[in-house]
Write an enzyme that holds these catalytic residues in place. Structure first.
Site, PDB file in Angstrom:
ATOM      1  N   HIS A  98      48.946  34.278  50.441  1.00 27.61           N
ATOM      2  CA  HIS A  98      48.774  34.963  49.154  1.00 27.61           C
ATOM      3  C   HIS A  98      50.135  35.124  48.477  1.00 27.61           C
ATOM      4  O   HIS A  98      51.145  35.369  49.150  1.00 27.61           O
ATOM      5  CB  HIS A  98      48.119  36.332  49.369  1.00 27.61           C
ATOM      6  CG  HIS A  98      47.666  36.943  48.084  1.00 27.61           C
ATOM      7  ND1 HIS A  98      48.536  37.581  47.232  1.00 27.61           N
ATOM      8  CD2 HIS A  98      46.461  36.958  47.473  1.00 27.61           C
ATOM      9  CE1 HIS A  98      47.864  37.988  46.165  1.00 27.61           C
ATOM     10  NE2 HIS A  98      46.607  37.618  46.280  1.00 27.61           N
ATOM     11  N   ASN A 133      39.445  40.670  47.787  1.00 27.61           N
ATOM     12  CA  ASN A 133      40.703  40.986  48.465  1.00 27.61           C
ATOM     13  C   ASN A 133      41.099  42.404  48.064  1.00 27.61           C
ATOM     14  O   ASN A 133      41.561  42.638  46.957  1.00 27.61           O
ATOM     15  CB  ASN A 133      41.768  39.966  48.024  1.00 27.61           C
ATOM     16  CG  ASN A 133      43.140  40.280  48.577  1.00 27.61           C
ATOM     17  OD1 ASN A 133      43.294  41.164  49.430  1.00 27.61           O
ATOM     18  ND2 ASN A 133      44.141  39.574  48.091  1.00 27.61           N
ATOM     19  N   GLY A 179      46.354  40.194  38.664  1.00 25.61           N
ATOM     20  CA  GLY A 179      46.522  41.611  38.352  1.00 25.61           C
ATOM     21  C   GLY A 179      47.071  41.878  36.962  1.00 25.61           C
ATOM     22  O   GLY A 179      47.458  43.010  36.646  1.00 25.61           O
ATOM     23  N   SER A 239      42.633  37.697  37.901  1.00 23.81           N
ATOM     24  CA  SER A 239      41.927  38.438  36.853  1.00 23.81           C
ATOM     25  C   SER A 239      40.516  37.931  36.576  1.00 23.81           C
ATOM     26  O   SER A 239      40.084  37.890  35.428  1.00 23.81           O
ATOM     27  CB  SER A 239      42.759  38.459  35.560  1.00 23.81           C
ATOM     28  OG  SER A 239      44.006  39.083  35.795  1.00 23.81           O
ATOM     29  N   LYS A 253      43.440  44.235  49.097  1.00 23.42           N
ATOM     30  CA  LYS A 253      44.892  44.499  49.140  1.00 23.42           C
ATOM     31  C   LYS A 253      45.166  45.870  49.784  1.00 23.42           C
ATOM     32  O   LYS A 253      44.424  46.274  50.676  1.00 23.42           O
ATOM     33  CB  LYS A 253      45.474  44.395  47.734  1.00 23.42           C
ATOM     34  CG  LYS A 253      45.083  43.070  47.064  1.00 23.42           C
ATOM     35  CD  LYS A 253      45.830  42.774  45.807  1.00 23.42           C
ATOM     36  CE  LYS A 253      45.356  41.435  45.244  1.00 23.42           C
ATOM     37  NZ  LYS A 253      46.059  41.022  44.048  1.00 23.42           N
ATOM     38  N   GLU A 276      45.593  30.365  42.697  1.00 24.61           N
ATOM     39  CA  GLU A 276      45.823  31.626  41.993  1.00 24.61           C
ATOM     40  C   GLU A 276      47.156  31.572  41.248  1.00 24.61           C
ATOM     41  O   GLU A 276      48.211  31.836  41.850  1.00 24.61           O
ATOM     42  CB  GLU A 276      45.869  32.785  42.991  1.00 24.61           C
ATOM     43  CG  GLU A 276      44.629  32.939  43.826  1.00 24.61           C
ATOM     44  CD  GLU A 276      44.550  34.328  44.437  1.00 24.61           C
ATOM     45  OE1 GLU A 276      43.620  35.058  44.090  1.00 24.61           O
ATOM     46  OE2 GLU A 276      45.436  34.698  45.217  1.00 24.61           O
ATOM     47  N   GLU A 324      51.455  37.440  46.941  1.00 26.97           N
ATOM     48  CA  GLU A 324      52.158  38.703  47.213  1.00 26.97           C
ATOM     49  C   GLU A 324      52.862  38.651  48.566  1.00 26.97           C
ATOM     50  O   GLU A 324      53.930  39.242  48.728  1.00 26.97           O
ATOM     51  CB  GLU A 324      51.162  39.876  47.128  1.00 26.97           C
ATOM     52  CG  GLU A 324      50.765  40.146  45.684  1.00 26.97           C
ATOM     53  CD  GLU A 324      49.360  40.702  45.490  1.00 26.97           C
ATOM     54  OE1 GLU A 324      48.750  41.171  46.473  1.00 26.97           O
ATOM     55  OE2 GLU A 324      48.863  40.635  44.350  1.00 26.97           O
TER      56      GLU A 324
HETATM   57  P1  PGA Z   1      43.241  40.071  40.675  1.00 28.61           P
HETATM   58  O1  PGA Z   1      43.821  39.565  42.088  1.00 28.61           O
HETATM   59  O2  PGA Z   1      41.767  39.680  40.655  1.00 28.61           O
HETATM   60  O3  PGA Z   1      43.442  41.557  40.677  1.00 28.61           O
HETATM   61  O4  PGA Z   1      43.999  39.375  39.614  1.00 28.61           O
HETATM   62  C1  PGA Z   1      43.454  38.327  42.617  1.00 28.61           C
HETATM   63  C2  PGA Z   1      44.138  38.096  43.945  1.00 28.61           C
HETATM   64  O5  PGA Z   1      45.310  38.490  44.086  1.00 28.61           O
HETATM   65  O6  PGA Z   1      43.555  37.517  44.855  1.00 28.61           O
END
Ligand code: PGA
Length: 251
Positions: free
Chosen positions: A94, A10, A172, A212, A12, A166, A96
């Site tokens: 997601h 992803n 992140g 992560s 983003k 997640e 976010e």
């Molecule tokens: P990350 O993001 O691997 O940077 O923690 C995962 C995601 O948001 O799908």
């Protein structure tokens, strides 16, 4: 039952057009007979990504879609726009999107329906905030996210869904959930599908972990019984990390 693993990147809101092209050229070299590889570039790079990846076996997917078919929704992208450039899967829910764009259960279930009605596959994300876990509400919360987002689908439609668990506090942040926390939640999610759709579906459905995932922890996470791969943010933005994670799933 053996489920084929998925590693999905992803991207983003990262990568310009040229940066995307450079990374995609590298990704084409990845070989992975045993893993479904997917990347989700930004909307502006989808078309080019599809044409570059051609028959490489890497699927290009979208990070989002609007819940209406077309019309006066300035700035939004419709499902038909996605399919018209060869994109047939989309990430929905997601954290976010839920957090920064106020996408609630009502909106998400409309997006799910829009995708499925148009034969577009879904990676549906669920996850709890740290405060919710600390209160002990995490199982209930994930259950509600899954019921409202997905359980309106019938048994044929649900076959086009992949779930991504997640935990928001692990996205992140460099903080991965403990293995037992990941496994117990994945097992719980699979049981929800068992109770709703029966054991065939629950054994088939793929449940990804995200938050992560890095080359150093991927193999361990992917070896957990109910983990069928990962949704990768930060580590999907460079070839060597993403390739290492794919190879960890390949094993
Ligand atoms: P990350 O993001 O691997 O940077 O923690 C995962 C995601 O948001 O799908």
């Amino acid at each position: 039952m053996k489920r084929k693993k998925i590693v999905a990147g992803n991207w983003k809101m990262n990568m310009t057009h040229d940066e995307s092209i450079n990374l995609i050229k590298e990704l084409k070299e990845i070989s992975s007979n045993y893993v479904d590889i997917k990347i989700a570039p930004s909307f502006t790079n989808l078309n080019k990504a599809v044409s570059l990846l051609g028959s490489s076996g890497i699927e290009v997917i979208a990070q989002n879609v609007h819940f209406e078919e077309r019309g006066a929704f300035t700035g939004e992208i419709s499902i038909e726009m996605l399919t018209s450039v060869g994109v047939n899967s989309v990430i929905i829910g997601h954290s976010e999107r839920r957090k920064y764009f106020n996408e609630n259960e009502f909106i998400l279930s409309k997006k799910t329906k829009m995708a499925i009605d148009n034969s577009v596959n879904i990676i549906f994300c669920v996850g709890e905030e740290l405060s919710e876990r600390e209160k002990g509400d995490h199982f209930e919360l994930i259950k509600n996210q899954i019921i409202s987002g997905l359980f309106g689908l019938d048994i044929e439609q649900i076959k086009n869904v992949v779930v991504a668990y997640e935990p928001v506090w692990a996205i992140g942040t460099g903080k991965t959930a403990e293995n037992y926390q990941i496994q117990e939640m994945h097992e719980y999610i699979r049981k929800l599908f068992n109770d709703k759709y029966g054991s065939d579906i629950s054994q088939q459905i793929r449940i990804l972990y995200g938050g992560s995932v890095k080359p150093k922890n991927a193999e361990e996470i992917f070896s957990l019984k109910d983990v069928d791969g990962g949704l990768i943010g930060g580590a999907s933005l460079n070839f060597s990390d993403f390739n290492a994670i794919v190879q960890a799933a390949n094993g």
